[in-house]
Structures are given as C-alpha cells and as structure tokens.
Design a protein around this motif. Structure first.
Motif, PDB file in Angstrom:
ATOM      1  N   LYS A 105       0.925  -0.865   0.067  1.00 58.88           N
ATOM      2  CA  LYS A 105      -0.251  -0.279  -0.215  1.00 58.88           C
ATOM      3  C   LYS A 105       0.469   1.239   0.173  1.00 58.88           C
ATOM      4  N   PRO A 106       0.878   1.957  -1.370  1.00 57.36           N
ATOM      5  CA  PRO A 106       2.153   2.788  -0.803  1.00 57.36           C
ATOM      6  C   PRO A 106       1.260   4.241  -0.489  1.00 57.36           C
ATOM      7  N   LYS A 107       2.069   5.334   0.337  1.00 55.82           N
ATOM      8  CA  LYS A 107       1.341   6.409   0.830  1.00 55.82           C
ATOM      9  C   LYS A 107       0.235   6.902  -0.115  1.00 55.82           C
ATOM     10  N   ASN A 108       0.301   7.040  -1.410  1.00 53.35           N
ATOM     11  CA  ASN A 108      -0.696   7.779  -2.294  1.00 53.35           C
ATOM     12  C   ASN A 108      -1.238   6.891  -3.305  1.00 53.35           C
ATOM     13  N   GLY A 109      -2.191   6.751  -3.568  1.00 49.90           N
ATOM     14  CA  GLY A 109      -2.387   5.963  -4.961  1.00 49.90           C
ATOM     15  C   GLY A 109      -3.351   4.463  -4.133  1.00 49.90           C
ATOM     16  N   PRO A 110      -4.264   4.045  -4.957  1.00 50.23           N
ATOM     17  CA  PRO A 110      -4.611   2.465  -4.259  1.00 50.23           C
ATOM     18  C   PRO A 110      -3.194   1.027  -4.361  1.00 50.23           C
ATOM     19  N   ALA A 111      -3.806   0.592  -3.371  1.00 55.22           N
ATOM     20  CA  ALA A 111      -3.497  -0.704  -3.443  1.00 55.22           C
ATOM     21  C   ALA A 111      -2.735  -1.339  -4.466  1.00 55.22           C
ATOM     22  N   GLN A 112      -1.874  -2.460  -4.428  1.00 51.45           N
ATOM     23  CA  GLN A 112      -1.088  -3.293  -4.985  1.00 51.45           C
ATOM     24  C   GLN A 112      -1.171  -4.436  -4.797  1.00 51.45           C
ATOM     25  N   CYS A 113      -0.830  -5.186  -5.566  1.00 51.99           N
ATOM     26  CA  CYS A 113      -0.138  -6.450  -5.218  1.00 51.99           C
ATOM     27  C   CYS A 113       0.790  -7.199  -6.337  1.00 51.99           C
TER      28      CYS A 113
END
Length: 320
Positions: free
Chosen positions: A189-197
C-alpha cells in the motif's frame, strides 16, 4: 481482506473414506460385489471418456470384462478403494498394462483418453475431486513399486492406501505423501494511490500469464516461515504480515496448496531470474483488464480458473 468461499477445483470431496472399514478384506470384497459399485478406470495417468462423459465400470460389466480385469495377478495393486458415495462404493483401477488399441473393445464404447487437467472442462466439481484423488493415489502406486529402505518389492495394504515391503526382515510400511506448498498474494500500500499486489511470470507457464508466488515448504520450517522465505528469495521483498486464507489439494502429482495473503512496506523488486521471468506490482483496476489463460495477444493473462492462485487474485480484486 475477507475470506471468500473457495470455488476452485478439487475442494468438494464428497466421499466417506471409510478408513476403518477398508482395512477388512472381507468388507472390500463385499463392496466390489455391491450392485451400486463404480470403478473408475485410468490408463497411464489419463481417464477414459466417451465423448464428454466419464467412463465408469459399473455392475453391468461385472460378469464379463471387469471380472477378467479384476482377476489379474496384480489386482491388489491396480484396484484401489476411494470411498463411499452414500451407498455406492467407488474404486479406481489402473489398466495401464493394456494396449491403447484394446481400450474401446474392453469398454464396449469409443473411448478418448483425457488427462486430469483437461478433463476439468467436462466433469462436475464433485467428479473433479474424486478424479484428483484417484490420480493422486494411482500415481503414487506407479512410482513406489519398490521399497525405499531395502529395494525389495512392495505390496498394497489397507485397500491401496499404504504399501508394505515384502521383505520380512524389512517390512517397512509407507503411506501416500502430501507435499505442502505455500502460495501467497503479497500486497503493498503506497502512501498515495491504490493498493497493489505482486504478480509474477513463471518459467513453467506461458508468456504474459501472471500468477502469485509459490514454493515448497522446507524441512523443519513452519508454513509462515516458508511464505517469508519464498517471497524474499523469488522477489527480494520482505513481508511484514502473513495471514492464512484457505487450501487446495493439488494432484499434480501430490501437493497441498496453502493459500496466504501477506503485506509488505517495500516496493523495490529484485527477482531471482532462475525462479521467475518477471514480477510487477498491479492495482485491482489493472488486473480487471487482464485476459484469460489461453487468450491470444500480448495483454497480461490471469492464471487458470481452477487454481487457488486465481482464487486469491479474484478475492483481492473484489476487496479493492
């Protein structure tokens, strides 16, 4: 992340394995004589189909062809009890000794040989679990004709669910093995933007197909430790939390897939190119644009629908 109801292959086992009853030879003979008995033939790792219908020996074959097959000297090894489907005993019989040209004659039908993975397109979820179980046991039998301790021949015991060395001085008994494999979807989970897998392209699957990371559990290792180690080895990422989700029997040939979600605070990927071709972070919206396994073109493709990897990806996308 919510745990969803598993909807992938090999997880709907309906049979009562009758573990205590199957130890009795007398009881097994009664089940073979049962008018509701069904015996699934397998030939060199494949199953027999008439068009798209699974071929099964039933009571109509008892008086002729099947009695000939069951009368062979190796019947104990080739005919394995799987379990009871309500009042119907279910067996698998390995007829690999036959020539392929004879199969249609023996079955009195035009027969097509289909391997387990391809057969999933034609069978119900219940049948898939039974065929996976049958494939698992017959593969184990074919690869354990000899004792691993002294090299003598083995013979079946417990309705084919164990093998015992015929050397009286050895007498070692062995059981079907299950190899635990961890398979994990890693989230960042970046500080800005959506979660990534984190999804990877593996050497053993076609180009542009992405899947979760996975690996065998090492000796003297917990499954959580295996998740942490495999993610670090394959992608160079340290995970901070590990959460078990669900499991899947995987009869190719004898694994138990243990599914996890893991999280990390690290975005830098450093792959082991001997293990995987590539790995990247993807958002849920990006994954929604992916094609299916087998589609043509250069777009990314999702793993097979019957896999736990696909289940983990779908569940993550649904929650993001």
């Amino acid at each position: 992340m919510n745990k969803l109801t598993p909807n992938f292959s090999f997880t709907e086992m309906c049979l009562d394995r009758a573990s205590s009853k199957r130890k009795s030879d007398e009881w097994l003979l009664e089940q073979l004589a049962n008018e509701e008995c069904q015996i699934i033939p397998t030939w060199r790792g494949q199953f027999l189909f008439n068009k798209t219908t699974l071929f099964v020996f039933n009571s109509g074959y008892k008086s002729n062809v099947l009695s000939e097959i069951l009368g062979r000297h190796d019947k104990e090894r080739s005919c394995i009890f799987l379990g009871m489907d309500n009042t119907s005993p279910i067996f698998v019989i390995d007829i690999s000794y036959m020539e392929e040209d004879n199969l249609s004659r023996i079955c009195n039908k035009t027969i097509e040989l289909i391997d387990l993975r391809a057969s999933l397109a034609f069978v119900t979820s219940k049948q898939a679990s039974i065929l996976g179980y049958a494939h698992w046991l017959t593969h184990w039998h074919r690869s354990h004709h000899f004792c691993g301790f002294c090299g003598s021949s083995t013979k079946p015991k417990n309705a084919g669910h164990s093998l015992i060395c015929i050397n009286n001085e050895c007498g070692k008994e062995v059981f079907p093995r299950t190899d635990p494999v961890v398979i994990m979807l890693v989230e960042y989970k970046p500080k800005n933007g959506p979660a990534q897998c984190l999804l990877a392209e593996h050497h053993r699957i076609p180009d542009k197909v992405v899947s979760t990371l996975a690996g065998f559990v090492d000796p003297a290792e917990t499954i959580e430790q295996a998740v942490i180690r495999e993610v670090k080895e394959e992608a160079g990422v340290n995970v901070s939390t590990v959460k078990y989700i669900t499991s899947q029997p995987w009869p190719f040939p004898s694994s138990l897939m243990l599914g996890f979600y893991a999280t990390t605070d690290e975005s830098l990927i450093n792959i082991d190119d001997e293990e995987i071709r590539d790995a990247k972070w993807f958002t849920a919206d990006e994954i929604r644009t992916f094609d299916e396994w087998g589609d043509e073109g250069n777009n990314y493709k999702l793993p097979r629908k019957e896999s736990i990897s696909r289940f983990l990806i779908n569940a993550w996308v649904e929650n993001n």
